[in-house]
Scaffold this active site. Structure first.
Site, PDB file in Angstrom:
ATOM      1  N   TYR A  98      40.793  43.979  43.239  1.00 34.94           N
ATOM      2  CA  TYR A  98      40.924  42.557  43.560  1.00 34.94           C
ATOM      3  C   TYR A  98      39.980  42.206  44.696  1.00 34.94           C
ATOM      4  CZ  TYR A  98      42.742  38.224  45.456  1.00 34.94           C
ATOM      5  OH  TYR A  98      42.841  36.940  45.915  1.00 34.94           O
ATOM      6  N   GLU A 121      37.633  33.929  43.902  1.00 33.89           N
ATOM      7  CA  GLU A 121      38.398  35.140  43.623  1.00 33.89           C
ATOM      8  C   GLU A 121      37.829  35.851  42.397  1.00 33.89           C
ATOM      9  OE1 GLU A 121      43.066  34.954  44.116  1.00 33.89           O
ATOM     10  OE2 GLU A 121      42.532  34.696  42.035  1.00 33.89           O
TER      11      GLU A 121
END
Ligand code: GDP
Ligand code: MN
Length: 385
Positions: free
Chosen positions: A101, A189
């Site tokens: 992530y 993101e």
């Protein structure tokens, strides 16, 4: 403003971040054609402004163009978190070895962009954040210097032991920071950032939110807005020049001035009610805005009662009163309305309202108590029926 994955990917790719090629489709025919052009196994992905598409069945692997068509048929038109899928992205499937992530947000507390990275990436990052926050490494970035090379490499080494991969991830982070700043993002993101069996580091999913204040000077970004994916009442409000945020309560609020609108919402809560919206009709004396505001608020089926809270400074309360009268003439408002007016031309405003059988209050607490009681009474009646 949220971007779709396919739009965010374009921004990443332009910055040099490795993103698999792909195409956007609105029909199963197009999905099949793109899958045929790409060859091999593909992934068909719903393009909606919602996370968790994978778990909702909105991300499907397909081994050949026929399967891709089937996946397209299944995903196009499906609903994910209440949003209808109108477009899908078709990309070649990556052979995933690991999922990480990578996120960058504008953090109010530190007043800086903050990087968040975790080797525990993939579909459950919210759960990781809630249950094992120590698995997420945070790094505030000093905007005067940006993300420095040694900081980026440090974060890369949080994700990967392999030095080549850590360096590849570090380069991606610096590029992501560039995308974030250059486009006035509030969030950028990549989840998952993957390593492939061949050792490559790739961005497989992208989410970018642009600060709305950026859009006036960036028509190229403003053009990416997908109104079909947004709350219809907020779209209507933006077009009418109103600052409006839809909330979940049942007390509709029409207020002039953002500060008073916030205070009004606080007071509604204080007296046990729930505001249905934030709405600032602005400082202008424009009855048309009141009409638009009432249209938008009465379209929300949750709203049980409406509160006007107007402090007349530059705004003339007689104009607002005229707006209320005009609006209630243009269409029937079935909901109870409580009006609190004070300030410029208030005597005239009270007369205008009394002439059509409406009564206004000048005390804010009193008005809020009344509207909360009315909303509660209507909710109780609705519940009993
Ligand atoms: P999200 O659920 O909305 O975040 O959608 P993602 O694009 O992140 O996809 C969810 C998950 O699907 C990923 O975490 C992967 O596990 C899987 N996935 C996505 N793309 C690929 C791919 O190219 N190959 C494989 N094997 N899995 C993929
Ligand atoms: Mn994802």
């Amino acid at each position: 403003m949220n971007l779709h994955e396919y739009q965010a990917r374009d921004l990443l790719r332009t910055a040099g971040i490795p993103v698999p090629e792909g195409g956007v489709a609105t029909s199963p025919d197009q999905v099949e054609a793109i899958a045929r052009r790409l060859g091999g196994t593909v992934v068909v992905k719903a393009q909606v402004h919602a996370g968790g598409r994978g778990k909702a069945g909105g991300v499907k692997l397909a081994r050949d163009p026929g399967e891709a068509r089937k996946a397209g048929t299944a995903i196009l038109g499906m609903q994910i978190k209440g949003l209808v899928v109108e477009k899908v992205l078709v990309v070649p499937a990556a052979d995933i070895a690991s999922e990480s992530y990578l996120g960058l947000i504008m953090d109010r507390e530190s007043q800086r962009p903050v990087f968040m990275v975790s080797a525990a990436g993939g579909v459950d990052i919210e759960e990781v954040a809630a249950k094992t926050p120590e698995k997420i490494t945070r790094l505030p970035v000093d905007p005067r210097y940006g993300l420095l090379a040694h900081q980026a490499l440090g974060l890369g080494l949080v994700l990967y032991q392999d030095f080549q991969q850590a360096r590849a991830a570090a380069a991606i982070m610096q590029q992501l920071y560039g995308v974030f700043v250059a486009n006035g993002a509030s969030l950028a993101e990549i989840n998952p950032l993957v390593t492939t069996a061949a050792g490559q580091v790739l961005a497989l999913d992208a989410k970018i939110s642009i600060d709305d204040n950026e859009l006036d000077r960036r028509p190229d970004l403003a053009a990416l807005r997908d109104e079909s994916a947004e709350e219809p009442s907020e779209v209507a409000a933006r077009k009418a020049g109103l600052s409006f945020i839809k909330l979940d309560g049942d007390v509709g609020c029409v207020v002039n001035g953002a500060g008073l609108a916030m205070a009004t919402m606080d007071l509604v809560k204080f007296y046990g009610g729930q505001p249905a919206n934030f709405l600032d009709i602005g400082g202008s004396s424009n009855p048309e805005k009141v009409v638009s505001a009432l249209r938008i608020i009465t379209a929300d089926r949750n709203v049980k009662a409406i509160l006007f809270n107007i402090f007349g400074g530059i705004t003339r309360t007689d104009d607002v009163a005229n707006g209320i009268v005009t609006a209630t003439r243009q269409f029937k408002v079935d909901l109870p309305i409580v009006i609190r007016l004070t300030g410029t031309n208030e005597a005239e405003a009270f007369r205008i309202l009394e002439a059509v059988g409406m009564r206004a209050l000048s005390d804010m607490d009193e008005a809020v108590k009344q509207v909360v009681a009315l909303a509660r009474g209507a909710a109780a009646k609705g519940g009993a029926a």
